[in-house]
Design a protein around this motif. Sequence first.
Motif, PDB file in Angstrom:
ATOM      1  N   GLN A 177      -2.458   6.547  -2.938  1.00 62.42           N
ATOM      2  CA  GLN A 177      -3.692   5.773  -2.815  1.00 62.42           C
ATOM      3  C   GLN A 177      -3.685   4.625  -3.828  1.00 62.42           C
ATOM      4  O   GLN A 177      -4.651   4.394  -4.571  1.00 62.42           O
ATOM      5  N   ARG A 236      -8.117   5.132  -6.740  1.00 60.08           N
ATOM      6  CA  ARG A 236      -9.034   6.255  -6.955  1.00 60.08           C
ATOM      7  C   ARG A 236      -9.701   6.193  -8.323  1.00 60.08           C
ATOM      8  O   ARG A 236     -10.869   6.512  -8.468  1.00 60.08           O
ATOM      9  N   TRP A 246       0.831  -1.194   0.000  1.00 62.51           N
ATOM     10  CA  TRP A 246       0.000   0.000   0.000  1.00 62.51           C
ATOM     11  C   TRP A 246       0.869   1.250   0.000  1.00 62.51           C
ATOM     12  O   TRP A 246       1.805   1.373   0.791  1.00 62.51           O
ATOM     13  N   ASN A 261      -7.719   4.804   3.683  1.00 61.06           N
ATOM     14  CA  ASN A 261      -7.389   5.836   4.673  1.00 61.06           C
ATOM     15  C   ASN A 261      -7.362   5.306   6.101  1.00 61.06           C
ATOM     16  O   ASN A 261      -6.666   5.863   6.957  1.00 61.06           O
ATOM     17  N   ALA A 263       0.201   5.082   0.558  1.00 64.85           N
ATOM     18  CA  ALA A 263      -0.807   6.068   0.968  1.00 64.85           C
ATOM     19  C   ALA A 263      -0.758   7.353   0.156  1.00 64.85           C
ATOM     20  O   ALA A 263      -1.815   7.878  -0.232  1.00 64.85           O
TER      21      ALA A 263
END
Length: 289
Positions: free
Chosen positions: A25, A43, A20, A242, A22
Amino acid sequence: MTKVDCVCAVGAQLGEGPLWSAPEQAVWFVDIKGRQVHRFDTRGSALSSWAAPEEVGFVVKATGGRFVAGMKSGLHSFDPTNGKFTLITRVDSDRPRNRLNDGYVDGAGRLWFGSMDNDESQSTGSLYRFDQRGLRRCDENYVITNGPTTSPDGRTLYHVDTLERIIYAFDLNDGDLSNRREFARIEKPGAYPDGPAIDADGCVWIGLFGGWGVQRFSPQGELLQTIEMPVANCTKVAFGGNDLRTMYITTAWKGLSKEQLATQPLAGGLFATRVGTPGVAPNEVRYDG
């Protein structure tokens, strides 16, 4: 039954090593046998891919916005802006049948990874540590290695002997391992433990190759939960979103017959589901170079 969705039907022959990111995303992962590095943008659901010159077992982030990739020949830096792979250090050069398989960065920035016999028959694989002190072989005599991962407090390291169907635990102290012991054993018929990941409660999640799902074990090695999947070969999980409660799962079609593939059209895809306990954010490799 837990709802599981295929978010990217990439069809990886041997999908592995979800990571992952962040800031982006996005989920990075590899197709080892397909020699591809993939990046899935959560996204917009866009997939970007880079061809690797060798079988690539994992990619992890490093300080300075860099990546480190575990290749057949050793550790390489990877620059996604131009797709270039540059050798950092060779690994198992005296064992030409070997390749690197799975990697993890602990809280101190140390990279832990395994090597394995690419033909999956000889116990020539080892568990390695790479940090500012260089490369060190920490354990050996594995046919197929997977992992490692560490407990949230950084005091326990978990590593998988896939063919023996055992997850081992080690005491971890300043990068040194001791007291290897059996943490858990996979009992599900036909299932082999693949990559491990840790959550915030210190529970260990294991992908089941041939086991149609993933399993969660307590810090004491007790089986707590099984999430069933629509494909047989589940390789590893990563926590994203998130809140780090979206679990991404890589899968593979390697080893499936034409008849099996016909009943598993999403094999090799990237899947996602929601879990109750968040994961632990990934760390970056610290090294000079």
